[in-house]
Design an enzyme around this catalytic site. Sequence first.
Site, PDB file in Angstrom:
ATOM      1  N   CYS A  23     -23.776  40.221 -32.677  1.00 40.38           N
ATOM      2  CA  CYS A  23     -24.252  39.432 -33.795  1.00 40.38           C
ATOM      3  C   CYS A  23     -25.674  39.836 -34.151  1.00 40.38           C
ATOM      4  CB  CYS A  23     -24.198  37.952 -33.441  1.00 40.38           C
ATOM      5  SG  CYS A  23     -22.583  37.408 -32.830  1.00 40.38           S
ATOM      6  N   ARG A  67     -23.879  44.169 -38.068  1.00 43.70           N
ATOM      7  CA  ARG A  67     -23.714  43.690 -36.700  1.00 43.70           C
ATOM      8  C   ARG A  67     -22.679  42.571 -36.603  1.00 43.70           C
ATOM      9  NH1 ARG A  67     -28.031  45.328 -33.233  1.00 43.70           N
ATOM     10  NH2 ARG A  67     -27.336  43.747 -31.776  1.00 43.70           N
ATOM     11  N   TRP A  93     -20.347  37.960 -35.313  1.00 44.57           N
ATOM     12  CA  TRP A  93     -19.126  38.674 -34.974  1.00 44.57           C
ATOM     13  C   TRP A  93     -18.455  37.827 -33.897  1.00 44.57           C
ATOM     14  CZ3 TRP A  93     -16.794  40.973 -30.683  1.00 44.57           C
ATOM     15  CH2 TRP A  93     -15.751  41.867 -30.961  1.00 44.57           C
ATOM     16  N   ASN A 135     -26.740  35.907 -29.544  1.00 42.96           N
ATOM     17  CA  ASN A 135     -25.939  37.134 -29.504  1.00 42.96           C
ATOM     18  C   ASN A 135     -25.597  37.387 -28.045  1.00 42.96           C
ATOM     19  OD1 ASN A 135     -24.770  39.649 -29.891  1.00 42.96           O
ATOM     20  ND2 ASN A 135     -26.716  40.722 -30.075  1.00 42.96           N
ATOM     21  N   GLY A 136     -24.317  37.566 -27.744  1.00 45.22           N
ATOM     22  CA  GLY A 136     -23.914  37.803 -26.360  1.00 45.22           C
ATOM     23  C   GLY A 136     -22.736  36.926 -25.984  1.00 45.22           C
ATOM     24  N   GLU A 170     -11.898  62.240 -33.028  1.00 42.58           N
ATOM     25  CA  GLU A 170     -12.869  61.577 -33.896  1.00 42.58           C
ATOM     26  C   GLU A 170     -12.319  61.409 -35.312  1.00 42.58           C
ATOM     27  OE1 GLU A 170     -16.448  59.905 -35.385  1.00 42.58           O
ATOM     28  OE2 GLU A 170     -15.406  59.917 -33.468  1.00 42.58           O
ATOM     29  N   LYS A 208     -11.895  57.816 -37.209  1.00 42.68           N
ATOM     30  CA  LYS A 208     -12.491  57.488 -38.502  1.00 42.68           C
ATOM     31  C   LYS A 208     -11.444  56.936 -39.473  1.00 42.68           C
ATOM     32  CE  LYS A 208     -16.650  58.008 -37.808  1.00 42.68           C
ATOM     33  NZ  LYS A 208     -16.300  57.456 -36.502  1.00 42.68           N
ATOM     34  N   GLU A 260     -10.282  53.321 -38.296  1.00 47.76           N
ATOM     35  CA  GLU A 260     -11.232  52.220 -38.287  1.00 47.76           C
ATOM     36  C   GLU A 260     -11.690  51.801 -39.685  1.00 47.76           C
ATOM     37  OE1 GLU A 260     -14.724  53.093 -35.981  1.00 47.76           O
ATOM     38  OE2 GLU A 260     -15.114  54.988 -36.976  1.00 47.76           O
ATOM     39  N   HIS A 316       4.947  67.533 -26.848  1.00 48.36           N
ATOM     40  CA  HIS A 316       5.278  66.764 -25.639  1.00 48.36           C
ATOM     41  C   HIS A 316       5.364  65.274 -25.954  1.00 48.36           C
ATOM     42  CE1 HIS A 316       4.972  70.213 -22.975  1.00 48.36           C
ATOM     43  NE2 HIS A 316       3.876  70.568 -23.622  1.00 48.36           N
ATOM     44  N   LYS A 358     -21.360  47.193 -35.749  1.00 48.27           N
ATOM     45  CA  LYS A 358     -22.025  48.469 -35.500  1.00 48.27           C
ATOM     46  C   LYS A 358     -22.441  48.631 -34.040  1.00 48.27           C
ATOM     47  CE  LYS A 358     -24.018  52.354 -36.670  1.00 48.27           C
ATOM     48  NZ  LYS A 358     -23.182  53.527 -36.972  1.00 48.27           N
TER      49      LYS A 358
END
Length: 615
Positions: A2, A27, A74, A100-101, A488, A492, A495, A511, A610
């Site tokens: 957050c 955030r 968040w 935050n936490g 990667e 991208k 997400e 496979h 983020k």
Amino acid sequence: MCGIVGYIGFRPATPILIEGLRRLEYRGYDSAGVGVFLDGRIQTRKKTGRIDALSSLIAEQPLSGTIGISHTRWATHGAPTDANSHPHFDGSGRIAIVHNGVIENHQLLKERLMSEGHRFVSETDTEVLAHLIGKHYQEAGANGESSLLKGINEALRLVTGTYGIAVLCADCPNLLVGARRGSPLIVGVGKNENFLASDVNAIVSHTRDVAYLEDRQIATVYPDQFQVSSLDECKTQVQISKVAHDAGDAEKGDFPHYMLKEIFEQPKAMQNTLRGRFNKEEASTALGGLNLTSSELRQVDRIIMTACGTSWHAALVGEYLIEEIARVPCEVDYASEFRYRNPPIDKNTVLFAITQSGETADTLAAMREAKRKGHKVLGICNVVGSTIARESDGGVYLRAGPEVGVASTKAFTCQVTALALVALHLARLRHLSFTQGAHFISELEAIPGKIEAVLKQNNAIRKIAEKYKDISDALFLGRQFNFPVALEGALKLKEISYIHAEGYPSAEMKHGPIALIDQRTPSVFICPSDLTYDKVMSNIEEIKARKGPVIAIATEGNKDISKKADDVIFIPPTIDPLYPFLANVPLQLLAYHIAVLRGCDVDKPRNLAKSVTVE
């Protein structure tokens, strides 16, 4: 994850708090809230959704006052609702906090408080902490500043987990209190005004002088001064640092999204990472920040890199680079796994913690676990003054500048750049010849210009995106140095566009993943003209035999690839170890354009934030 902003001074607090929240919205954007002290009480406005929703509410119901706290959320405990939005009050309604936490033992504490008559109005762990502070404030006499600090100290000693908090008390009209453990918090130092924030971006338009709190520290902030003490109430001297960037560096400018801006910033960002770090007389690098002598570096016989998400993919590229060029055994571990297992590590092993923010909770915990056992730990991060930057034994700053888009782009490029520099440094201390080192430097210096050439294909890549915007699945395939780029690229796409995508080594496709191939599932092949080109072309043939569409990332001048692939994006030639720099950029643009065409918010993808400062 957050965002927290606090203000105390002479100006109206609410506009400053809202501006700070907008700068921290990456955030968390489930809900937001503001609490301002006025006329002997703390008034709040809270709203589910983006900052704009809160701003509209405040326009209808204004808040005035010169001291306040704010929060963008968040969600961890409790759904995104107005009731669960911060700030939260204690039982008396005289103390308000933002947090935050994660308070891991909140349920046990809540049950104890309820047995004492406390009643809760939210589902959050934060409200439990607010009540706990209020309880101990009352027990300390509830008579102002000394009681408040006593209450905060006593409450924080009882909680397990992580926190960055800002606290207001209606009985202390000229005091703002902050505390941290495992979640970042800084004090911004102004003239007759001061700030609290979880990120410098929130306050850099008002001050560039900041003090970074350490774990288990409490800041008492007044309009004209601040003090820092530990949980045992011992005062501590803190250093005031100067933020390197200004507010304009974190603006979108003429770009429609931060992500696109940051994709286009990669040539300059990479140049900044490289600047001043070559020693061409020795065909090596100048990395004094590692804080290890040449003799100590020669004794390193194993490297462990730990990271999360995109940083983990950058580390994997680094593994290939370091083993290929420096011939040093290297392995990459997810930070969340490393911290909970007990791998055998000998004395000549060095651990690299890789993170954009320098605050990633799992990476920080992994680093601390290695340090606890006496191992040398180096950091690769972007944020000067971050926790990992302060606690590591040395490392390399990325110099990428602020990265606001939730989906990391330029930080990945700069992380791989830093790892390429480390690889060359180690190689020249061992077996790599002067000529080979000089050639590597020459090729690496040319990469920013070649990235600019790739970026000029932006419109062509958008046209390819139009063909595939309605897909439901995609495979990304590459070999050797480009396998991490496939991972990667898949990340991208998933997400920011919410399309299911997976990355694999090209040869692994047969496979299992080949069972997914049909006319609606494209395969994105990274197939530059490198050592494995012929093998990858065979894999493309296997896809085409099953009528699967193919998008290829290929080297300029390749006249055969267009006969096999449905769509081709060409990249300039380079040496094999450096192709990841060039191959990654088209994948970023492809994901970006597909997401925009699907109507997705690329800068604030759902469920993501983020800086991941919680487990």
